[in-house]
Design a protein around this motif. Structure first.
Motif, PDB file in Angstrom:
ATOM      1  N   THR A   1       0.811  -1.218   0.000  1.00 28.61           N
ATOM      2  CA  THR A   1       0.000   0.000   0.000  1.00 28.61           C
ATOM      3  C   THR A   1       0.839   1.259   0.000  1.00 28.61           C
ATOM      4  O   THR A   1       0.285   2.360   0.013  1.00 28.61           O
ATOM      5  N   ILE A   2       2.173   1.121   0.027  1.00 31.36           N
ATOM      6  CA  ILE A   2       3.026   2.300   0.073  1.00 31.36           C
ATOM      7  C   ILE A   2       3.276   2.813  -1.338  1.00 31.36           C
ATOM      8  O   ILE A   2       3.085   2.118  -2.332  1.00 31.36           O
ATOM      9  N   LEU A   3       3.709   4.044  -1.421  1.00 32.23           N
ATOM     10  CA  LEU A   3       3.984   4.660  -2.707  1.00 32.23           C
ATOM     11  C   LEU A   3       5.255   4.077  -3.303  1.00 32.23           C
ATOM     12  O   LEU A   3       6.119   3.569  -2.582  1.00 32.23           O
ATOM     13  N   PRO A   4       5.399   4.136  -4.630  1.00 32.44           N
ATOM     14  CA  PRO A   4       6.630   3.666  -5.264  1.00 32.44           C
ATOM     15  C   PRO A   4       7.841   4.439  -4.721  1.00 32.44           C
ATOM     16  O   PRO A   4       7.711   5.591  -4.339  1.00 32.44           O
ATOM     17  N   PRO A   5       9.027   3.792  -4.677  1.00 36.39           N
ATOM     18  CA  PRO A   5       9.255   2.421  -5.140  1.00 36.39           C
ATOM     19  C   PRO A   5       8.746   1.377  -4.150  1.00 36.39           C
ATOM     20  O   PRO A   5       9.053   1.437  -2.967  1.00 36.39           O
ATOM     21  N   LYS A   6       7.954   0.447  -4.674  1.00 34.05           N
ATOM     22  CA  LYS A   6       7.392  -0.585  -3.825  1.00 34.05           C
ATOM     23  C   LYS A   6       8.470  -1.602  -3.455  1.00 34.05           C
ATOM     24  O   LYS A   6       9.432  -1.791  -4.194  1.00 34.05           O
ATOM     25  N   PRO A   7       8.295  -2.287  -2.316  1.00 32.79           N
ATOM     26  CA  PRO A   7       9.281  -3.319  -1.951  1.00 32.79           C
ATOM     27  C   PRO A   7       9.268  -4.465  -2.953  1.00 32.79           C
ATOM     28  O   PRO A   7       8.222  -4.826  -3.491  1.00 32.79           O
ATOM     29  N   GLN A   8      10.432  -5.013  -3.202  1.00 34.73           N
ATOM     30  CA  GLN A   8      10.552  -6.133  -4.133  1.00 34.73           C
ATOM     31  C   GLN A   8      10.314  -7.446  -3.406  1.00 34.73           C
ATOM     32  O   GLN A   8      10.712  -7.616  -2.258  1.00 34.73           O
ATOM     33  N   LEU A   9       9.678  -8.365  -4.103  1.00 32.35           N
ATOM     34  CA  LEU A   9       9.386  -9.682  -3.539  1.00 32.35           C
ATOM     35  C   LEU A   9       9.983 -10.754  -4.442  1.00 32.35           C
ATOM     36  O   LEU A   9       9.677 -10.788  -5.638  1.00 32.35           O
ATOM     37  N   PRO A  10      10.811 -11.644  -3.908  1.00 32.92           N
ATOM     38  CA  PRO A  10      11.322 -12.737  -4.746  1.00 32.92           C
ATOM     39  C   PRO A  10      10.216 -13.731  -5.058  1.00 32.92           C
ATOM     40  O   PRO A  10       9.284 -13.928  -4.259  1.00 32.92           O
ATOM     41  N   SER A  11      10.319 -14.355  -6.206  1.00 36.57           N
ATOM     42  CA  SER A  11       9.281 -15.306  -6.619  1.00 36.57           C
ATOM     43  C   SER A  11       9.184 -16.493  -5.675  1.00 36.57           C
ATOM     44  O   SER A  11       8.169 -17.193  -5.643  1.00 36.57           O
ATOM     45  N   THR A  12      10.208 -16.718  -4.864  1.00 37.01           N
ATOM     46  CA  THR A  12      10.188 -17.863  -3.946  1.00 37.01           C
ATOM     47  C   THR A  12       9.123 -17.722  -2.860  1.00 37.01           C
ATOM     48  O   THR A  12       8.755 -18.717  -2.221  1.00 37.01           O
ATOM     49  N   VAL A  13       8.619 -16.488  -2.629  1.00 36.97           N
ATOM     50  CA  VAL A  13       7.580 -16.327  -1.604  1.00 36.97           C
ATOM     51  C   VAL A  13       6.292 -17.042  -2.001  1.00 36.97           C
ATOM     52  O   VAL A  13       5.412 -17.271  -1.160  1.00 36.97           O
ATOM     53  N   LEU A  14       6.168 -17.421  -3.272  1.00 34.98           N
ATOM     54  CA  LEU A  14       4.960 -18.100  -3.737  1.00 34.98           C
ATOM     55  C   LEU A  14       4.946 -19.588  -3.395  1.00 34.98           C
ATOM     56  O   LEU A  14       3.886 -20.224  -3.497  1.00 34.98           O
ATOM     57  N   GLU A  15       6.085 -20.146  -3.026  1.00 40.84           N
ATOM     58  CA  GLU A  15       6.176 -21.595  -2.845  1.00 40.84           C
ATOM     59  C   GLU A  15       5.100 -22.163  -1.907  1.00 40.84           C
ATOM     60  O   GLU A  15       4.505 -23.207  -2.217  1.00 40.84           O
ATOM     61  N   PRO A  16       4.789 -21.529  -0.756  1.00 42.59           N
ATOM     62  CA  PRO A  16       3.745 -22.111   0.107  1.00 42.59           C
ATOM     63  C   PRO A  16       2.388 -22.222  -0.571  1.00 42.59           C
ATOM     64  O   PRO A  16       1.599 -23.129  -0.254  1.00 42.59           O
ATOM     65  N   LEU A  17       2.100 -21.331  -1.513  1.00 40.63           N
ATOM     66  CA  LEU A  17       0.787 -21.335  -2.159  1.00 40.63           C
ATOM     67  C   LEU A  17       0.589 -22.562  -3.038  1.00 40.63           C
ATOM     68  O   LEU A  17      -0.556 -22.931  -3.342  1.00 40.63           O
ATOM     69  N   PHE A  18       1.686 -23.184  -3.473  1.00 43.74           N
ATOM     70  CA  PHE A  18       1.559 -24.343  -4.361  1.00 43.74           C
ATOM     71  C   PHE A  18       1.041 -25.578  -3.615  1.00 43.74           C
ATOM     72  O   PHE A  18       0.753 -26.601  -4.235  1.00 43.74           O
ATOM     73  N   GLN A  19       0.912 -25.472  -2.288  1.00 38.50           N
ATOM     74  CA  GLN A  19       0.312 -26.560  -1.521  1.00 38.50           C
ATOM     75  C   GLN A  19      -1.215 -26.534  -1.576  1.00 38.50           C
ATOM     76  O   GLN A  19      -1.860 -27.529  -1.245  1.00 38.50           O
TER      77      GLN A  19
END
Length: 821
Positions: free
Chosen positions: A90-108
């Motif tokens: 919700t913060i203004l740019p530049p937004k924090p970067q997220l590595p794609s690895t944070v998605l791994e739990p969702l694949f369960q």
């Protein structure tokens, strides 16, 4: 647009109507792990930053925000089927970067049917873990920074109906496995770096309604199998490098309403089969290599709203009669050979909002009917239109863009020009307009760009623009304006070009209030006084051109504060003193900058500014403002500068041109100039430089122009690298002590030493016998050598004495000897 599928409808329905029961514990834990992964990466943020405050271990995940679960049915448990994780930060740019690895739990969460992770600034490769989400119907990953290849596992999600990977950094080719997505309805891969051919297997997606591959690097021909996509409503292949002809079967798409093929390399004519596309509303074919005559039947589509054919090699039939059945909102016939007066049939298009007839052969005056049409954007540049502009043109509250450069319009601008309150872009360059600028123009609060260059405007009073206004780009260059530099302009000014006029007086001391100014061009005026130190406060300044004025005083040492400066031209003034050593700290000339997008990138049509004129490699040259990011130059020539050249200039590694000629500089050429690794032109001529040319200059691999003439240099001209090709003697002239292969003057150390003196005790008689002995040897050796050679020839059979009685045989034998030899 297509209706949502029943399956997606059930997903959305469950959000609002069905009550919440508990979700499986493993799904809750997977979601909490996802949350903690995000917070671990961005430890300075809390869960409120990502809208995940409701995600906690004390409640069911079906009660959390951004989550959809199944209906309870007969079970006491519900499973997660939808995750709406778009734009979490919700913060203004530049937004924090997220590595794609944070998605791994969702694949369960194998029950997922909808996953939206768009606009999250995620980076890294797309995981093969998506293969676990076998029930996925809707996947939205737009506006992230995913890179690498599209994993083939995505193309084996057989239930997938919606896939959007647009606005990422994906590369590689599109796998033929894409043909397995036989339930796909919406496929969008826009704005990536995908390459190669689009596979013919794309034709297997027979349920496809939208296919958008815009802004990639796809090449080769458009696959003919697209004609199998009978449900297709939108096909967007624009801004790639597709070549060859448009498939002849493109007309076999009965439901197509939007066909967008612009900005490719398509050839051939407009296929006649397009005539069968009865639902066509939008046709973009501009910026290709299409040829042939523009068919008149294009104007028979009753539903057609957008027709853009410009910038091809198409030919308009000027003798044909057009009675359009369509109601166009956009029409581009740029560079289509439209001749004569502006076609009157255009007056029937009452909904027209965008009209581009630029780069044609139009003549005559600006028609009154066009002035009264209330068009939003009107582009008529590069024609031969004449006369004055009708006042009715500026009574429109719709006109936002008026581009009329490079015509033959004349007269004064209408006094009511300020009535066009919606005007944002006004470009009137290179015409014959005259008189003062109407004061009312300052009433146009939304005006963003004002280009009046290369006319005959005059006067010494200027409109008073709102200092809080939006006017960012001002070009009044090459007119007949006089008086002092006008400063009644917006503080938002980015480009201020006033060169080639008759402005006089000193540079305004309050220029520093233009705190975001990037481009200041005041060349070829009558400006006097010193360069104010306050100018150095504009840290955003990239281009400063004060060439050919009458400025005096020294170059301020504070100029090093201009950290963005890439082009500095103060040539042909009366500046004195030394070159400040602080010039070596101009960061914009040390590093090749990464520049933001220009004004040209803000619009869907071409915005052309007048070139920046500089002395480039000993001749005046216009640098396109679109490409100024590739130029870095420092021109201090034709002043009265003195002292030594500071060695700190060698730190300006991004410089392409350095010109300090026609000054009174003395001392040596700094060895540090060998560090100017990008220099293409180095002009040190017409000074009082002494010493030798540094050997370090052989490192300048980009050097194409080098002039040190009219100095006091001496010694060998360096050999090696590009210095070997700097071989024009004129660039070394009037340096009496120079030598080297470039000017074909031998250096003293290269000349053959004189013969040694006779040994001690030698006699005159001995000296006189040496020459005799040499010639005596020649006299003896010649006849001996000749007789020896004749003997060898005789023994080897190449010579046989001819018999005296047969002259014919004698001649034949001589010929044979000659041939064998």
């Amino acid at each position: 647009m297509a209706k949502p599928s029943l399956l997606l409808g059930s997903i959305f329905l469950s959000i609002f109507i069905l009550p919440c029961l508990s979700c499986p514990e493993y799904q809750k834990q997977a979601l909490l792990q996802f949350k903690y992964s995000i917070l671990a990466v961005n430890s300075s943020f809390d869960s409120s930053t990502f809208g995940l405050e409701s995600w906690n271990s004390s409640s069911s995940c079906c009660e959390w925000d951004l989550i959809t679960c199944t209906s309870p049915s007969n079970s006491t448990s519900r499973v997660v089927i939808g995750l709406y994780l778009s734009a979490l930060s919700t913060i203004l740019p530049p937004k924090p970067q997220l590595p794609s690895t944070v998605l791994e739990p969702l694949f369960q969460i194998k029950s997922l049917m909808l996953l939206d992770i768009s606009s999250n600034n995620m980076y890294g490769e797309i995981s093969s873990g998506f293969a676990n989400l076998s029930k996925l119907v809707h996947l939205d990953m737009i506006m992230n920074n995913f890179n690498g290849f599209i994993p083939p596992q995505l193309f084996h999600l057989r239930h997938l109906q919606y896939l959007d990977l647009s606005s990422n950094s994906l590369h590689g080719s599109l796998s033929p496995d894409v043909g397995f997505l036989q339930n796909m309805e919406f496929l969008k891969l826009d704005e990536n770096f995908l390459t190669g051919k689009v596979p013919e297997e794309i034709g297997n997606l027979t349920k496809l309604q939208q296919l958008s591959l815009r802004t990639n690097r796809f090449s080769d021909g458009i696959p003919s199998s697209v004609s199998y996509l009978k449900e297709l409503q939108l096909l967007d292949l624009s801004n790639n490098t597709f070549s060859m002809e448009i498939p002849i079967d493109i007309g076999n798409l009965p439901n197509i309403s939007t066909l967008t093929l612009n900005d490719n390399k398509l050839t051939g004519g407009i296929p006649s089969s397009i005539r069968k596309l009865s639902n066509l509303e939008t046709l973009h074919l501009e910026n290709n290599l299409l040829t042939g005559e523009i068919p008149s039947w294009l104007f028979d589509f009753k539903g057609l709203k957008i027709l853009n054919l410009g910038n091809n090699r198409l030919i308009w039939n000027n003798s044909g009669k057009i009675i359009p059945k369509c109601r166009l909102s956009q029409l581009s016939l740029k560079s289509c050979g439209v001749a004569g007066e502006i076609p009157e049939w255009i007056s029937t298009q009452k909904n027209l909002d965008f009209l581009d007839l630029s780069e044609n052969k139009l003549q005559g005056t600006f028609p009154q009917w066009l002035a009264e049409m209330k068009v939003g954007a009107l582009i008529l540049s590069d024609n031969n239109l004449t006369g004055s502009l009708p006042p009715a043109l500026f009574r429109s509250l719709s006109l936002s863009v008026l581009a009329l450069p490079r015509n033959s319009f004349s007269g004064e601008l209408p006094e009511n020009i300020g009535d066009a309150r919606a005007l944002m872009i006004l470009m009137l360059a290179e015409n014959n307009f005259s008189g003062p600028i109407p004061q009312s123009i300052a009433q146009i609060y939304r005006l963003l760009l004002l280009d009046l260059s290369s006319n005959r405007f005059s006067g010494n009073t200027f409109p008073v623009f709102d200092p809080e206004g939006f006017l960012a780009f001002i070009d009044f260059s090459s007119n007949q304006f006089s008086g002092e530099i006008p400063m009644s302009i917006s503080q938002e000014t980015i480009i201020l070009a006033l060169g080639g006029n008759r402005f006089s007086g000193p540079l305004p001391s309050n220029l520093s209030r233009l705190s975001i100014l990037e481009h200041l061009d005041l060349h070829d005026n009558n400006l006097t006084g010193e360069v104010p130190e306050s100018l150095s406060q504009i840290s955003t300044l990239q281009i400063l051109n004060l060439r050919n004025n009458s400025l005096q005083g020294s170059i301020p040492e504070t100029i090093s504060n201009l950290s963005s400066l890439r082009i500095l031209d103060v040539s042909n003034n009366n500046l004195t003193g030394e070159i400040p050593k602080e010039c070596g700290n101009l960061v914009g000339m040390v590093e090749i900058p990464n520049l933001l997008s220009s004004i040209s990138d803000l619009f869907t049509f071409s915005i052309e500014f007048k070139d920046l004129i500089v002395n480039w490699k000993q001749s005046k040259q216009g640098l396109s403002i679109r490409n100024l990011d590739i130029y870095t130059l420092l021109d201090l020539s034709k002043n009265q500068l003195s002292g030594e050249i500071p060695a700190s200039l060698g730190a300006l590694k991004a410089l392409k041109l350095l010109n300090v000629s026609y000054n009174k500089l003395s001392g040596k050429i700094p060895d540090s100039f060998g560090d100017l690794e990008n220099i293409e032109s180095l002009d040190l001529s017409h000074n009082q430089l002494s010493g030798s040319i540094p050997q370090t200059l052989v490192k300048l691999n980009q050097l194409g122009n080098f002039d040190v003439s009219n100095n006091r240099l001496k010694g060998r001209i360096p050999v090696g690298g590009q210095m070997n090709s700097m071989a024009d003697p004129i660039y070394y002239a009037n340096n009496s002590g120079l030598c080297g292969m470039q000017i074909q003057v031998a250096c003293l150390e290269d000349q053959r030493p004189p013969p040694p003196p006779p040994p001690p005790g030698g006699s005159a008689e001995h000296d006189t016998k040496d020459p005799w002995f040499l010639w005596e040897g020649v006299g003896i050796g010649y006849p001996v050598g000749f007789l020896f050679a004749v003997g060898i020839i005789f023994l080897t059979g190449y010579f046989t004495p001819p018999p005296s009685t047969n002259r014919r045989h004698h001649r034949r034998q001589r010929h044979s000897i000659r041939r064998r030899i």
